[in-house]
Design a protein around this motif. Sequence first.
Motif, PDB file in Angstrom:
ATOM      1  N   VAL A  10       7.018  -6.529   8.891  1.00 27.82           N
ATOM      2  CA  VAL A  10       5.624  -7.060   8.558  1.00 27.82           C
ATOM      3  C   VAL A  10       5.309  -7.393   7.283  1.00 27.82           C
ATOM      4  O   VAL A  10       5.535  -6.348   6.425  1.00 27.82           O
ATOM      5  CB  VAL A  10       4.668  -6.292   9.349  1.00 27.82           C
ATOM      6  CG1 VAL A  10       3.160  -6.826   9.144  1.00 27.82           C
ATOM      7  CG2 VAL A  10       4.752  -5.883  10.739  1.00 27.82           C
ATOM      8  N   ARG A  11       5.174  -8.536   7.040  1.00 28.03           N
ATOM      9  CA  ARG A  11       4.849  -9.014   5.594  1.00 28.03           C
ATOM     10  C   ARG A  11       3.667  -9.484   5.522  1.00 28.03           C
ATOM     11  O   ARG A  11       3.094 -10.187   6.256  1.00 28.03           O
ATOM     12  CB  ARG A  11       5.653  -9.869   5.151  1.00 28.03           C
ATOM     13  CG  ARG A  11       7.183  -9.430   4.870  1.00 28.03           C
ATOM     14  CD  ARG A  11       8.155 -10.201   4.092  1.00 28.03           C
ATOM     15  NE  ARG A  11       9.221  -9.734   3.909  1.00 28.03           N
ATOM     16  CZ  ARG A  11      10.257 -10.267   3.416  1.00 28.03           C
ATOM     17  NH1 ARG A  11      10.164 -11.690   2.899  1.00 28.03           N
ATOM     18  NH2 ARG A  11      11.435  -9.785   3.286  1.00 28.03           N
ATOM     19  N   VAL A  12       2.733  -9.115   4.488  1.00 32.21           N
ATOM     20  CA  VAL A  12       1.309  -9.725   4.267  1.00 32.21           C
ATOM     21  C   VAL A  12       1.265 -10.050   2.961  1.00 32.21           C
ATOM     22  O   VAL A  12       1.450  -9.265   2.116  1.00 32.21           O
ATOM     23  CB  VAL A  12       0.345  -8.650   4.776  1.00 32.21           C
ATOM     24  CG1 VAL A  12      -1.150  -9.108   4.650  1.00 32.21           C
ATOM     25  CG2 VAL A  12       0.402  -8.040   6.265  1.00 32.21           C
ATOM     26  N   ARG A  13       0.917 -11.437   2.730  1.00 27.13           N
ATOM     27  CA  ARG A  13       0.591 -11.890   1.330  1.00 27.13           C
ATOM     28  C   ARG A  13      -0.615 -12.659   0.958  1.00 27.13           C
ATOM     29  O   ARG A  13      -0.750 -13.535   1.947  1.00 27.13           O
ATOM     30  CB  ARG A  13       1.739 -12.640   0.935  1.00 27.13           C
ATOM     31  CG  ARG A  13       1.749 -13.264  -0.356  1.00 27.13           C
ATOM     32  CD  ARG A  13       3.005 -13.176  -1.104  1.00 27.13           C
ATOM     33  NE  ARG A  13       2.577 -13.343  -2.459  1.00 27.13           N
ATOM     34  CZ  ARG A  13       3.860 -13.775  -3.413  1.00 27.13           C
ATOM     35  NH1 ARG A  13       4.883 -14.166  -3.023  1.00 27.13           N
ATOM     36  NH2 ARG A  13       3.418 -13.673  -4.686  1.00 27.13           N
ATOM     37  N   LEU A  14      -1.330 -12.218   0.163  1.00 27.71           N
ATOM     38  CA  LEU A  14      -2.659 -12.794  -0.048  1.00 27.71           C
ATOM     39  C   LEU A  14      -2.401 -13.772  -1.211  1.00 27.71           C
ATOM     40  O   LEU A  14      -1.656 -13.386  -2.280  1.00 27.71           O
ATOM     41  CB  LEU A  14      -3.897 -11.934  -0.146  1.00 27.71           C
ATOM     42  CG  LEU A  14      -4.084 -11.103   1.001  1.00 27.71           C
ATOM     43  CD1 LEU A  14      -5.306 -10.020   0.743  1.00 27.71           C
ATOM     44  CD2 LEU A  14      -4.760 -12.038   2.207  1.00 27.71           C
ATOM     45  N   SER A  15      -3.226 -14.733  -1.261  1.00 25.30           N
ATOM     46  CA  SER A  15      -3.166 -15.665  -2.510  1.00 25.30           C
ATOM     47  C   SER A  15      -3.358 -15.066  -3.839  1.00 25.30           C
ATOM     48  O   SER A  15      -2.592 -15.351  -4.893  1.00 25.30           O
ATOM     49  CB  SER A  15      -3.776 -16.948  -2.398  1.00 25.30           C
ATOM     50  OG  SER A  15      -5.185 -16.678  -2.428  1.00 25.30           O
ATOM     51  N   ASP A  16      -4.226 -14.201  -3.952  1.00 29.69           N
ATOM     52  CA  ASP A  16      -4.459 -13.521  -5.366  1.00 29.69           C
ATOM     53  C   ASP A  16      -3.917 -12.224  -5.518  1.00 29.69           C
ATOM     54  O   ASP A  16      -3.834 -11.690  -6.509  1.00 29.69           O
ATOM     55  CB  ASP A  16      -5.999 -13.358  -5.116  1.00 29.69           C
ATOM     56  CG  ASP A  16      -6.551 -12.656  -4.098  1.00 29.69           C
ATOM     57  OD1 ASP A  16      -5.995 -12.135  -3.220  1.00 29.69           O
ATOM     58  OD2 ASP A  16      -7.772 -11.825  -4.210  1.00 29.69           O
ATOM     59  N   VAL A  88       2.278 -16.559  10.526  1.00 30.76           N
ATOM     60  CA  VAL A  88       0.618 -17.154  10.347  1.00 30.76           C
ATOM     61  C   VAL A  88       0.641 -17.413   8.809  1.00 30.76           C
ATOM     62  O   VAL A  88       0.649 -16.489   8.102  1.00 30.76           O
ATOM     63  CB  VAL A  88      -0.294 -16.452  10.975  1.00 30.76           C
ATOM     64  CG1 VAL A  88      -1.693 -16.956  10.786  1.00 30.76           C
ATOM     65  CG2 VAL A  88      -0.090 -16.119  12.522  1.00 30.76           C
ATOM     66  N   ARG A  89       0.124 -18.575   8.515  1.00 32.34           N
ATOM     67  CA  ARG A  89      -0.239 -19.142   7.502  1.00 32.34           C
ATOM     68  C   ARG A  89      -1.382 -19.783   7.011  1.00 32.34           C
ATOM     69  O   ARG A  89      -1.876 -20.546   8.026  1.00 32.34           O
ATOM     70  CB  ARG A  89       0.725 -20.197   6.716  1.00 32.34           C
ATOM     71  CG  ARG A  89       1.937 -19.647   6.688  1.00 32.34           C
ATOM     72  CD  ARG A  89       3.145 -20.510   6.243  1.00 32.34           C
ATOM     73  NE  ARG A  89       4.423 -20.219   6.262  1.00 32.34           N
ATOM     74  CZ  ARG A  89       5.257 -20.062   5.290  1.00 32.34           C
ATOM     75  NH1 ARG A  89       4.806 -20.252   3.969  1.00 32.34           N
ATOM     76  NH2 ARG A  89       6.320 -19.625   5.287  1.00 32.34           N
ATOM     77  N   ASP A  90      -2.287 -19.476   6.327  1.00 32.65           N
ATOM     78  CA  ASP A  90      -3.591 -20.128   5.998  1.00 32.65           C
ATOM     79  C   ASP A  90      -3.649 -20.349   4.457  1.00 32.65           C
ATOM     80  O   ASP A  90      -2.686 -20.040   3.879  1.00 32.65           O
ATOM     81  CB  ASP A  90      -4.735 -18.837   6.279  1.00 32.65           C
ATOM     82  CG  ASP A  90      -6.064 -19.238   6.377  1.00 32.65           C
ATOM     83  OD1 ASP A  90      -6.281 -20.630   6.122  1.00 32.65           O
ATOM     84  OD2 ASP A  90      -6.946 -18.492   6.621  1.00 32.65           O
ATOM     85  N   ASP A  91      -4.876 -20.721   3.958  1.00 33.50           N
ATOM     86  CA  ASP A  91      -4.958 -21.291   2.858  1.00 33.50           C
ATOM     87  C   ASP A  91      -4.476 -20.077   1.805  1.00 33.50           C
ATOM     88  O   ASP A  91      -4.204 -20.240   0.728  1.00 33.50           O
ATOM     89  CB  ASP A  91      -6.084 -21.764   2.349  1.00 33.50           C
ATOM     90  CG  ASP A  91      -6.447 -23.118   3.201  1.00 33.50           C
ATOM     91  OD1 ASP A  91      -5.564 -23.893   3.406  1.00 33.50           O
ATOM     92  OD2 ASP A  91      -7.470 -23.449   3.354  1.00 33.50           O
ATOM     93  N   GLU A  92      -5.157 -18.825   2.086  1.00 27.50           N
ATOM     94  CA  GLU A  92      -5.106 -17.669   1.359  1.00 27.50           C
ATOM     95  C   GLU A  92      -4.286 -16.596   1.764  1.00 27.50           C
ATOM     96  O   GLU A  92      -3.911 -15.489   0.931  1.00 27.50           O
ATOM     97  CB  GLU A  92      -6.622 -17.008   1.028  1.00 27.50           C
ATOM     98  CG  GLU A  92      -7.469 -18.114   0.564  1.00 27.50           C
ATOM     99  CD  GLU A  92      -8.924 -17.485   0.748  1.00 27.50           C
ATOM    100  OE1 GLU A  92      -9.179 -16.593   1.073  1.00 27.50           O
ATOM    101  OE2 GLU A  92      -9.873 -18.021   0.398  1.00 27.50           O
ATOM    102  N   THR A  93      -3.759 -16.691   2.951  1.00 26.83           N
ATOM    103  CA  THR A  93      -2.933 -15.613   3.490  1.00 26.83           C
ATOM    104  C   THR A  93      -1.675 -16.051   4.291  1.00 26.83           C
ATOM    105  O   THR A  93      -1.538 -17.255   4.613  1.00 26.83           O
ATOM    106  CB  THR A  93      -3.687 -14.707   4.497  1.00 26.83           C
ATOM    107  OG1 THR A  93      -4.195 -15.510   5.767  1.00 26.83           O
ATOM    108  CG2 THR A  93      -4.787 -13.961   3.855  1.00 26.83           C
ATOM    109  N   HIS A  94      -0.634 -15.272   4.126  1.00 20.46           N
ATOM    110  CA  HIS A  94       0.570 -15.658   5.095  1.00 20.46           C
ATOM    111  C   HIS A  94       1.182 -14.073   5.542  1.00 20.46           C
ATOM    112  O   HIS A  94       1.187 -13.167   4.808  1.00 20.46           O
ATOM    113  CB  HIS A  94       1.593 -16.145   4.098  1.00 20.46           C
ATOM    114  CG  HIS A  94       2.979 -16.130   4.475  1.00 20.46           C
ATOM    115  ND1 HIS A  94       4.261 -16.063   4.019  1.00 20.46           N
ATOM    116  CD2 HIS A  94       3.371 -16.562   5.957  1.00 20.46           C
ATOM    117  CE1 HIS A  94       5.051 -16.205   4.809  1.00 20.46           C
ATOM    118  NE2 HIS A  94       4.656 -16.599   6.216  1.00 20.46           N
TER     119      HIS A  94
END
Length: 100
Positions: A10-16, A88-94
Amino acid sequence: MRPPSSFLVVRVRLSDWRRGLFFALPLFVLEDALESLAILARGVLWVGRRLDGAAPNRTWGLLEKFVHVPAAAVSALRSCGRLTLADVRDDETHVSVRIV
């Protein structure tokens, strides 16, 4: 024939964030633990039957099946090989969930 998968990643990445979070769950350990619990439940059922001399308690039989089904599900997931469960990709998260 595909080699069995070994990890749920599981990988979680936020833009900031400078770096993302990374979790790896070893599926082979989970599968072995669930199978061991099913064997333990079967053993307790057998010992209980020997000590009582009566019909086995249905609770332990249900417990064995309750533990054996998730072990079979993990085994089936492992046999699929590499697989992406979610990406799942969003503007701020992946967020991605993969079996490797």
